[in-house]
Design a protein around this motif. Sequence first.
Motif: not given
Length: 335
Positions: A222-227, A262-269
């Motif tokens: 599991s990760l949380i990533v920003e552009l 318009g600024r988002y982080r992405f929750v990734i599995d």
Amino acid sequence: MTLAPDHSGGSSDDHADSAEAPSPARRTYSYLGPAGTFTEAALSQVPEARDQIWRPVRNVGEALSDVVEGRSDAAMIAIENSVDGGVSTAQDALATMPGLRIVGEYLVPVNFVLVGRPGTRLDDVALVAAHPVAYAQCLQWLTARLPEHAHLPAASNVASAVGIVDGVSDADAAIAPPGILDHYDLELLAEGIGDNANAVTRFVLVSRTVVAPPPTGADKTSLIVELPEEYPGALLELLEQFATRGINLSLLASRPIGDALGRYRFVIDADGHVRDERMADALLGLRRFSPKVLFLGSYPRADRAIVHYPDRYSDDVFVEARDWLRGLISGEPEG
């Protein structure tokens, strides 16, 4: 809530030894209470939590604060539902509270009943107390059977019913887990009211930062990533870090960072373990690409399903490629 300790038998010598040696400290686990919640059902699946101290709390933030501040050794929180999607409060808390690791995941089938005070009839119900996630999962049934009802949000699936019992809630009825009837004197107004009989909630056990358990072949990271910035194809570049290494994503969710529109982080599995060569290589790629990569943990999948991938993404291929590059740099002749 404290589970009863093990009272296994032993010889008199055993008892003498135990009297001299201090017993090991018991661990504390925080969970969304009170007793009878789906979160408690998830915690009951953790072998090492048995006969330990279970600490009921009022919300996800409190559960994770318990861990960060040392009141608890770990916390069980809901992270995703098969019907309603990701639990945003949990995702945002994990993104903003440092020093946490997911060490396991657990699945709990979700079913609901509608309960009221003794003597209540279904026709009497105008105001329904429910946790927002539970309410969303029962909305079709409520709309069909109680089309003029109003919703009163509750802190948990059990708290919705406890408020009725204690007389502190104005609701006429509450949506709750079926087990609520084992703990409180309530009228069963309807059962099986969930809109999806196959609904499942995914829970994760969160501790302070620890070394990830060894890979099992059936793991999830599991990760949380920003552009790095907003430009056409930025999200595609992020996803390519996984696609070019043969890694499947089982969850991709966006959450607002909160500092600007318009600024988002992405929750990734992602399927796989940080010690897998392909996953490690993907994390290196993410680190080069993104200004912020939050590693939440690698842990066994709840379903224990083995992660399959093409042979060209096996660990041996990545190791051979690195050895080949080292040979080029060192001037070794190519065979």
